[in-house]
Design an enzyme around this catalytic site. Sequence first.
Site, PDB file in Angstrom:
ATOM      1  N   LYS A  10       0.849  -1.192   0.000  1.00 29.97           N
ATOM      2  CA  LYS A  10       0.000   0.000   0.000  1.00 29.97           C
ATOM      3  C   LYS A  10       0.888   1.247   0.000  1.00 29.97           C
ATOM      4  CE  LYS A  10      -3.823   1.974   2.758  1.00 29.97           C
ATOM      5  NZ  LYS A  10      -4.678   1.770   3.951  1.00 29.97           N
ATOM      6  N   SER A  69      -9.736   1.781   2.948  1.00 29.17           N
ATOM      7  CA  SER A  69      -8.865   2.497   2.054  1.00 29.17           C
ATOM      8  C   SER A  69      -7.868   1.633   1.289  1.00 29.17           C
ATOM      9  CB  SER A  69      -8.107   3.554   2.848  1.00 29.17           C
ATOM     10  OG  SER A  69      -7.232   2.953   3.785  1.00 29.17           O
ATOM     11  N   SER A  92      -9.858  -0.544   7.150  1.00 23.57           N
ATOM     12  CA  SER A  92      -9.282  -0.459   5.801  1.00 23.57           C
ATOM     13  C   SER A  92      -8.573  -1.691   5.282  1.00 23.57           C
ATOM     14  CB  SER A  92      -8.308   0.706   5.731  1.00 23.57           C
ATOM     15  OG  SER A  92      -9.025   1.882   5.524  1.00 23.57           O
TER      16      SER A  92
HETATM   17  N1  GLN Z   1     -13.132   3.889   6.148  1.00 24.31           N
HETATM   18  C1  GLN Z   1     -12.576   4.378   7.384  1.00 24.31           C
HETATM   19  C2  GLN Z   1     -12.271   5.847   7.274  1.00 24.31           C
HETATM   20  O1  GLN Z   1     -12.479   6.403   6.232  1.00 24.31           O
HETATM   21  C3  GLN Z   1     -11.377   3.578   7.761  1.00 24.31           C
HETATM   22  C4  GLN Z   1     -10.162   3.964   7.083  1.00 24.31           C
HETATM   23  C5  GLN Z   1      -8.981   3.188   7.500  1.00 24.31           C
HETATM   24  O2  GLN Z   1      -9.106   2.169   8.173  1.00 24.31           O
HETATM   25  N2  GLN Z   1      -7.816   3.694   7.131  1.00 24.31           N
HETATM   26  O3  GLN Z   1     -11.818   6.456   8.215  1.00 24.31           O
END
Ligand code: GLN
Length: 486
Positions: free
Chosen positions: A76, A153, A177
């Site tokens: 990532k 994400s 994420s």
């Molecule tokens: N979807 C969640 C957010 O937008 C989690 C994101 C993540 O785990 N980095 O904060």
Amino acid sequence: MSEIYNLTLCQIIEKIKSKEISCEEVTKSFVNRAGKSKKLNCYIEDTFDQALKKSKDQDNKFESDKKLFGAPIAVKDLFCTKGVQTTASSKMLEGFKPEYESTVTSKIWNEGANLLGKLNCDEYAMGSSNETSHFGNVINPYKNDKDLVPGGSSGGSASAVAACLTSATVGTDTGGSIRQPASFTGTVGLKPTYGRCSRWGIVAFASSLDQAGPMTKDVKDSALLLEVIAGHDDKDSTSAQNKVEPFSQKLKKDIKGLKIGIPKEYKIDGISKEILNLWEKGVEVVKSLGCDVKEISLPHTRYALPTYYIIAPAEASSNLARYDGVRYGFRAEGKDLIEMYENTRSLGFGDEVKRRILIGTYVLSSGYYDAYYLKAQRVRRLIKNDFDEAFKKIDTILTPTTPSSAFAIGENIDDPIAMYLNDVLTVPANLAGLPAISIPAGYDQNNLPLGLQLIGKPFDEHTVLNNAFAIEQSINFKSNFKDWWM
Ligand code: GLN
């Protein structure tokens, strides 16, 4: 023989070590396939040439004691990689080449893996669909009549594993994420206990929640990658001293007698019938494996999402203060220093990141700090207490990972609340710092994958992995998309 890229990480390493296939053949297989899969938009930057060169060198200098020897692995784009552009999918960091390597990725290369490139994600890991990336959305290899999001994400990572564009990857999970995109793409995603893996060298989002973890084709690969990336790091003051076990070697599918909790509060409003059926199927599977299944209560579950959406933006607003046009990446012009800061931050960040900075700054501001931030911290403690109480009677908790399957690109982008609801089943584990895994468990009526989540006691990844492994063996999920994008 089936194509090399279809093999799991463990199978690849085994075949390399037995000299059935060469490191170069393996790297070529992934490079060719990733090269033909640009439409999915998984890679922001590739390092294919270096990887091919390194794989040849590896064939000449065989190091069979290394756990990931010869495995091509893309990561990532939140992990700093020395000399290789690291952007967090933001315009703000376009062109940024770190002078250092994150601890997690260093550990991966030290075990003989080969960097294949950097994978797309939501900007600064803020999102649930990979649509907030400065480099465009990622497409899920599963589709119906429309192109679908891969989740977020870590959407680029999830699609890349599902579509076999990397042998495995590492993502980060602040509120879901790793697990939510794993669920949307039929892959396995593990968020370890907070502190299990070093955060050093990972672009920070919300430091008390962020955790790196493996994203893989199966549970055994997850166990192997976890044992490589876990461990104490002096450079991260929140990294834990706990011993790292050889998770992959200790994996066993006999989980008879394991006590599994089913939290009644996770049957949230709006959860689809199909998800409930999947959950029911999960319960039947663990019962048939001899587990003792009990209903449990986690009474503060409904406060987890609002608590998360106060704490995460608060920490983000503080972490992102460093992007000022002076120290990193992008700088816009301005007639004086203040105007330069303002222009840089206005033009460098995307809408979702700005929304989080505004919310975060608001909840931390004097007058609102006690009402929002402090209150959220207190509720966070209550959520953690719920889990502590439940874990006195059970070993793991079984839930669905997400309230729905993958949705169409564009479907939720203008409705932040609908988007945030994606995380309703994943954020509690982050708030409580617990290990949690998503494993693919079936399909919905549109043939889209659905995941089951297992949450464990702090630092008990071993039990979580065994439980996941047993379910995986029983369900025997197979990916079923065609390579329509080639
Ligand atoms: N979807 C969640 C957010 O937008 C989690 C994101 C993540 O785990 N980095 O904060």
